[in-house]
Design a protein around this motif. Structure first.
Motif, mmCIF file in Angstrom:
data_model
loop_
_atom_site.group_PDB
_atom_site.id
_atom_site.type_symbol
_atom_site.label_atom_id
_atom_site.label_comp_id
_atom_site.label_asym_id
_atom_site.label_seq_id
_atom_site.Cartn_x
_atom_site.Cartn_y
_atom_site.Cartn_z
ATOM 1 N N GLN A 4 0.842 -1.190 0.000
ATOM 2 C CA GLN A 4 0.000 0.000 0.000
ATOM 3 C C GLN A 4 0.881 1.246 0.000
ATOM 4 N N TRP A 5 0.603 2.171 -0.887
ATOM 5 C CA TRP A 5 1.444 3.357 -1.011
ATOM 6 C C TRP A 5 1.343 4.260 0.207
ATOM 7 N N TRP A 6 0.174 4.316 0.820
ATOM 8 C CA TRP A 6 -0.014 5.229 1.943
ATOM 9 C C TRP A 6 0.759 4.788 3.179
ATOM 10 N N ILE A 7 1.054 3.508 3.317
ATOM 11 C CA ILE A 7 1.875 3.040 4.439
ATOM 12 C C ILE A 7 3.300 3.559 4.282
ATOM 13 N N TRP A 8 3.826 3.486 3.060
ATOM 14 C CA TRP A 8 5.172 4.002 2.807
ATOM 15 C C TRP A 8 5.211 5.523 2.972
ATOM 16 N N ALA A 9 4.148 6.204 2.540
ATOM 17 C CA ALA A 9 4.099 7.667 2.696
ATOM 18 C C ALA A 9 4.037 8.043 4.170
ATOM 19 N N GLY A 10 3.264 7.317 4.948
ATOM 20 C CA GLY A 10 3.192 7.593 6.389
ATOM 21 C C GLY A 10 4.519 7.329 7.076
ATOM 22 N N ALA A 11 5.175 6.237 6.691
ATOM 23 C CA ALA A 11 6.485 5.927 7.280
ATOM 24 C C ALA A 11 7.506 6.997 6.909
ATOM 25 N N GLY A 12 7.443 7.472 5.675
ATOM 26 C CA GLY A 12 8.356 8.528 5.247
ATOM 27 C C GLY A 12 8.131 9.819 6.013
ATOM 28 N N LEU A 13 6.878 10.182 6.219
ATOM 29 C CA LEU A 13 6.577 11.398 6.977
ATOM 30 C C LEU A 13 7.000 11.263 8.431
ATOM 31 N N VAL A 14 6.798 10.089 9.007
ATOM 32 C CA VAL A 14 7.238 9.870 10.392
ATOM 33 C C VAL A 14 8.754 10.019 10.489
ATOM 34 N N MET A 15 9.482 9.470 9.519
ATOM 35 C CA MET A 15 10.941 9.582 9.548
ATOM 36 C C MET A 15 11.401 11.028 9.368
#
Length: 90
Positions: A4-15
């Motif tokens: 899912q793309w939104w999981i990677w986007a959320g992880a990127g924003l958290v980082m």
């Protein structure tokens, strides 16, 4: 789940947010790598089909982001004083 793309986007924003609290360009490259994977998954859904492929693209994008940041920001020279002589050398 990891396709899912939104999981990677959320992880990127958290980082990227973690980088604010722990400066030193540690999480910034990983954040850009995760956002790049999210962008690739969002624009070309059939390109990344499994977790190993996503992790490979994440690692490569993170490495490229770190190298670019290292080139732009550069090494911080002069942080540590190196002594070439001793006080007892006469």
């Amino acid at each position: 789940m990891w396709e899912q793309w939104w999981i990677w986007a959320g992880a990127g924003l958290v980082m990227l947010i973690v980088e604010i609290f722990a400066p030193g360009f540690v999480f910034l490259g990983f954040g850009f790598g995760a956002l790049a994977v999210a962008l690739l998954m969002g624009l070309a859904p059939g390109l990344i089909t499994s977790l190993p492929v996503a992790l490979l693209i994440f690692a490569l994008c993170s490495l490229v982001a770190w190298l670019v940041m290292r080139k732009l920001v550069g090494e911080r020279k002069g942080q540590t004083k190196v002594w070439h002589t001793d006080i007892n050398d006469n």
